[in-house]
Scaffold this active site. Structure first.
Site, PDB file in Angstrom:
ATOM      1  N   SER A  22       4.791 -31.223  -6.762  1.00  0.00           N
ATOM      2  CA  SER A  22       4.694 -32.538  -7.345  1.00  0.00           C
ATOM      3  C   SER A  22       3.402 -33.196  -7.274  1.00  0.00           C
ATOM      4  CB  SER A  22       5.845 -33.289  -6.885  1.00  0.00           C
ATOM      5  OG  SER A  22       5.879 -33.265  -5.444  1.00  0.00           O
ATOM      6  N   ASN A 109      12.846 -35.896   2.739  1.00  0.00           N
ATOM      7  CA  ASN A 109      13.642 -36.541   2.051  1.00  0.00           C
ATOM      8  C   ASN A 109      13.854 -38.205   2.270  1.00  0.00           C
ATOM      9  OD1 ASN A 109      14.280 -33.888   1.130  1.00  0.00           O
ATOM     10  ND2 ASN A 109      16.205 -33.719   2.052  1.00  0.00           N
ATOM     11  N   THR A 154      19.461 -64.889 -41.407  1.00  0.00           N
ATOM     12  CA  THR A 154      20.568 -63.903 -40.902  1.00  0.00           C
ATOM     13  C   THR A 154      20.318 -63.052 -42.088  1.00  0.00           C
ATOM     14  OG1 THR A 154      22.142 -65.171 -42.341  1.00  0.00           O
ATOM     15  CG2 THR A 154      21.909 -65.914 -39.819  1.00  0.00           C
ATOM     16  N   HIS A 155      20.741 -61.681 -41.441  1.00  0.00           N
ATOM     17  CA  HIS A 155      20.818 -60.483 -42.684  1.00  0.00           C
ATOM     18  C   HIS A 155      19.461 -60.450 -43.260  1.00  0.00           C
ATOM     19  CE1 HIS A 155      25.138 -60.749 -42.154  1.00  0.00           C
ATOM     20  NE2 HIS A 155      25.024 -62.055 -42.477  1.00  0.00           N
ATOM     21  N   SER A 276      -8.086 -49.500 -42.432  1.00  0.00           N
ATOM     22  CA  SER A 276      -7.845 -48.202 -42.935  1.00  0.00           C
ATOM     23  C   SER A 276      -9.026 -47.222 -43.289  1.00  0.00           C
ATOM     24  CB  SER A 276      -6.988 -48.312 -44.295  1.00  0.00           C
ATOM     25  OG  SER A 276      -7.090 -47.377 -45.204  1.00  0.00           O
ATOM     26  N   LYS A 282      -7.341 -53.424 -46.201  1.00  0.00           N
ATOM     27  CA  LYS A 282      -6.262 -53.464 -45.005  1.00  0.00           C
ATOM     28  C   LYS A 282      -6.592 -53.917 -43.529  1.00  0.00           C
ATOM     29  CE  LYS A 282      -2.840 -50.477 -46.515  1.00  0.00           C
ATOM     30  NZ  LYS A 282      -1.587 -50.530 -46.056  1.00  0.00           N
ATOM     31  N   ASN A 284      -4.253 -53.765 -40.436  1.00  0.00           N
ATOM     32  CA  ASN A 284      -3.159 -53.120 -40.194  1.00  0.00           C
ATOM     33  C   ASN A 284      -2.586 -53.563 -38.791  1.00  0.00           C
ATOM     34  OD1 ASN A 284      -2.967 -51.748 -42.700  1.00  0.00           O
ATOM     35  ND2 ASN A 284      -3.955 -50.015 -41.470  1.00  0.00           N
ATOM     36  N   GLU A 289       2.876 -52.017 -34.045  1.00  0.00           N
ATOM     37  CA  GLU A 289       3.481 -50.915 -34.362  1.00  0.00           C
ATOM     38  C   GLU A 289       3.823 -49.863 -33.110  1.00  0.00           C
ATOM     39  OE1 GLU A 289       1.581 -49.338 -37.869  1.00  0.00           O
ATOM     40  OE2 GLU A 289       2.366 -51.195 -39.084  1.00  0.00           O
ATOM     41  N   TYR A 316      20.423 -34.826  -0.672  1.00  0.00           N
ATOM     42  CA  TYR A 316      18.972 -34.574  -1.638  1.00  0.00           C
ATOM     43  C   TYR A 316      19.173 -33.274  -2.379  1.00  0.00           C
ATOM     44  CZ  TYR A 316      14.312 -33.429  -3.013  1.00  0.00           C
ATOM     45  OH  TYR A 316      13.138 -33.271  -3.571  1.00  0.00           O
ATOM     46  N   GLN A 321      13.241 -34.760  -7.587  1.00  0.00           N
ATOM     47  CA  GLN A 321      11.623 -34.752  -8.014  1.00  0.00           C
ATOM     48  C   GLN A 321      11.355 -35.091  -9.247  1.00  0.00           C
ATOM     49  OE1 GLN A 321       9.159 -31.914  -5.836  1.00  0.00           O
ATOM     50  NE2 GLN A 321       8.580 -31.056  -7.941  1.00  0.00           N
ATOM     51  N   LYS A 324      10.345 -38.900 -10.961  1.00  0.00           N
ATOM     52  CA  LYS A 324       9.150 -39.541 -10.905  1.00  0.00           C
ATOM     53  C   LYS A 324       8.211 -39.448 -12.302  1.00  0.00           C
ATOM     54  CE  LYS A 324       8.815 -38.376  -5.962  1.00  0.00           C
ATOM     55  NZ  LYS A 324      10.131 -37.547  -6.436  1.00  0.00           N
TER      56      LYS A 324
HETATM   57  N1  ARG Z   1       8.401 -33.607  -3.771  1.00  0.00           N
HETATM   58  C1  ARG Z   1       9.702 -33.743  -3.368  1.00  0.00           C
HETATM   59  C2  ARG Z   1      10.437 -34.917  -4.179  1.00  0.00           C
HETATM   60  O1  ARG Z   1       9.919 -35.543  -4.941  1.00  0.00           O
HETATM   61  C3  ARG Z   1       9.429 -34.480  -1.993  1.00  0.00           C
HETATM   62  C4  ARG Z   1      11.038 -34.031  -1.194  1.00  0.00           C
HETATM   63  C5  ARG Z   1      10.783 -32.669  -0.572  1.00  0.00           C
HETATM   64  N2  ARG Z   1      12.030 -32.446  -0.016  1.00  0.00           N
HETATM   65  C6  ARG Z   1      12.559 -31.172   0.119  1.00  0.00           C
HETATM   66  N3  ARG Z   1      13.427 -31.043   0.812  1.00  0.00           N
HETATM   67  N4  ARG Z   1      12.213 -30.102  -0.682  1.00  0.00           N
HETATM   68  O2  ARG Z   1      11.460 -35.088  -4.295  1.00  0.00           O
END
Ligand code: ARG
Length: 457
Positions: A22, A109, A154-155, A276, A282, A284, A289, A316, A321, A324
């Site tokens: 990660s 964890n 409205t509408h 454009s 144009k 835009n 958007e 956990y 993971q 993220k």
């Molecule tokens: N990279 C892991 C995560 O984002 C960190 C925790 C890892 N823990 C484990 N037991 N492998 O969740």
């Protein structure tokens, strides 16, 4: 360096490593990771689990890593598994064996749960600032446009006249709620997971409340299994961001309409529009958007995180993971959209004449004509019917209610007198709406005073 080589006999394969790692995305919270580690060893030393000299060496090493990462003297090793292993390995290479004590009474964890919370807490603060800046821009527009008339819809059909201040005020309320959602989330999430260990706490005499206070939490999380596997706050944040984006997207849709040839209510600043490649005329509304379009990815983050969490047994699991990348993307997207949107609305010019002209036609004063009859003793249902006939008459002749002669009025209902013109003028229609929350400038002025106070606090 692998943190868990001991039990393993084979080198794993490179594809597996990459799939598992990660570091490419969790490196963004190296500051939080180091801050958490410093708090952790500070607590360990207070509890006599580490000697003071050991703490000092580790803290000094961690501070060195932090400042070298900030200056670029140290770069993050992309082949590390994650930011936690990277920092620990770097620490050991700098301070030697004492660095190996950093992870005493801690698991990745609870560490990752902490890092993510610290990161998200900071980001909530930044989101809040951006929403507040948008509110300030909206308030300025409101203060300047208490008597800028425009049709309310409205509408998407012209309904009754309002003012620009009133229309913008509706968005002001939406973004106020967004701020309060953000602060609710921040308050609810503010418990410290550190010390929960892998899932079942530790046998060391940790002082978890002390660690929590070092890291500005309101207290330590009270169940170690929940502490390492709670991602509710990410779901709440994704939901709050999805709502912010939904508000921005609705507003963008209106800006796009208002900027069109058909409406011409606003002109976007050159800096916030594009041309454009083929059509020279144009200009835009690309920014609006794009904001509308990017709403989809933030909704996607909410759906993803809900789905990731739905089948995870305690405690956990590595699925987590996956929280993220999508949350980071949603935060970046929402922050970017908020900042650009504020720039766009605070530089766009309102075409007050076009708004007023638009409010004058389309029978936005028909309700007021009916109210006139009611004030002269006609039951509302009958008044509604009479004005319906007036509208039909006008449509046939291609005129507006204001353009009918008194004779024409009287031919449909003898109740009408000369004061009908005053009663259905745009100014009267708006100014008479003075109940709390209505567009009448006197009512709006009071509401705006409250908003000004709110933003000043
Ligand atoms: N990279 C892991 C995560 O984002 C960190 C925790 C890892 N823990 C484990 N037991 N492998 O969740």
């Amino acid at each position: 360096m692998k943190l868990w080589g001991g039990r393993f006999t084979k080198e794993e394969n490179e594809l597996v490593n990459r799939f598992n790692a990660s570091i490419s995305f969790d490196q963004r919270f190296y500051r939080q990771d180091i801050r958490g580690s410093i708090a952790h060893v500070t607590m360990l030393a207070k509890q006599g689990i580490l000697k003071d000299e050991e703490r000092d060496q580790i803290v000094k090493g961690l501070e060195g890593i932090l400042s070298d990462l900030e200056t670029g003297a140290l770069s993050i090793d992309p082949s590390a598994e994650d930011i936690h292993s990277f920092v620990e390995a770097e620490l050991i290479s700098r301070v030697g064996d004492v660095g190996k004590k950093l992870h005493t009474g801690r698991s990745r964890n609870d560490q990752v749960a902490l890092d993510m919370k610290l990161y998200v807490r900071d980001e909530i603060g930044q989101l809040d600032v951006l929403v507040k800046e948008l509110l300030e821009a909206l308030l300025t527009i409101m203060e300047e446009n208490l008597e800028t008339y425009m049709p309310g819809f409205t509408h998407l059909q012209k309904a009754q006249p309002v003012t620009l201040a009133h229309h913008i005020g509706a968005y002001f309320e939406m973004f106020l709620r967004d701020r309060s959602r953000l602060s609710d989330i921040r308050r609810r999430m503010n418990t410290c997971p550190l010390g929960a260990g892998a899932l079942a706490g530790t046998t060391y005499p940790l002082d978890r409340e002390y660690t929590a206070s070092l890291l500005d939490f309101d207290g330590a999380a009270k169940n170690s299994m929940d502490a390492v596997s709670d991602r509710d706050y990410l779901i709440e944040l994704a939901s709050a961001m999805a709502t912010i984006m939904m508000h921005l997207s609705r507003f963008s849709e209106e800006v796009i309409l208002w900027n069109s040839n058909e409406y011409q209510f606003v002109e976007l600043d050159d800096a916030y529009s594009t041309g454009s490649s083929i059509m020279p005329q144009k200009k835009n509304p690309d920014i609006a958007e794009l904001v509308r379009g990017k709403t989809g990815r933030v909704y996607g983050a909410l759906t993803s995180i809900l789905t990731v969490m739905k089948g995870i047994p305690l405690a956990y699991n590595k699925d987590m993971q996956e929280d993220k990348e999508m949350i980071f993307d949603a935060i970046d997207t929402t922050k970017g959209c908020l900042a650009l949107f504020t720039g766009m609305v605070s530089t766009m010019k309102f075409n007050k004449e076009a708004m007023k002209k638009s409010a004058m036609n389309g029978f936005t004063n028909a309700t007021d004509a009916a109210d006139y009859l009611v004030n002269h003793g006609v039951p509302f249902r009958d008044a509604h019917g009479i004005v319906g006939r007036l509208v039909l008459y006008c449509l046939d002749k291609g005129i507006s209610l204001d353009e009918m002669s008194l004779e024409e009025y009287k031919a449909i209902s003898p109740v009408f007198e000369n004061d009908i013109y005053e009663a259905i003028s745009l100014k009267t229609c708006v100014e008479k709406r003075t109940t709390l929350g209505a567009p009448g400038p006197s009512a709006m002025r009071e509401v705006i005073k409250g908003y000004e106070k709110l933003l000043a606090d």
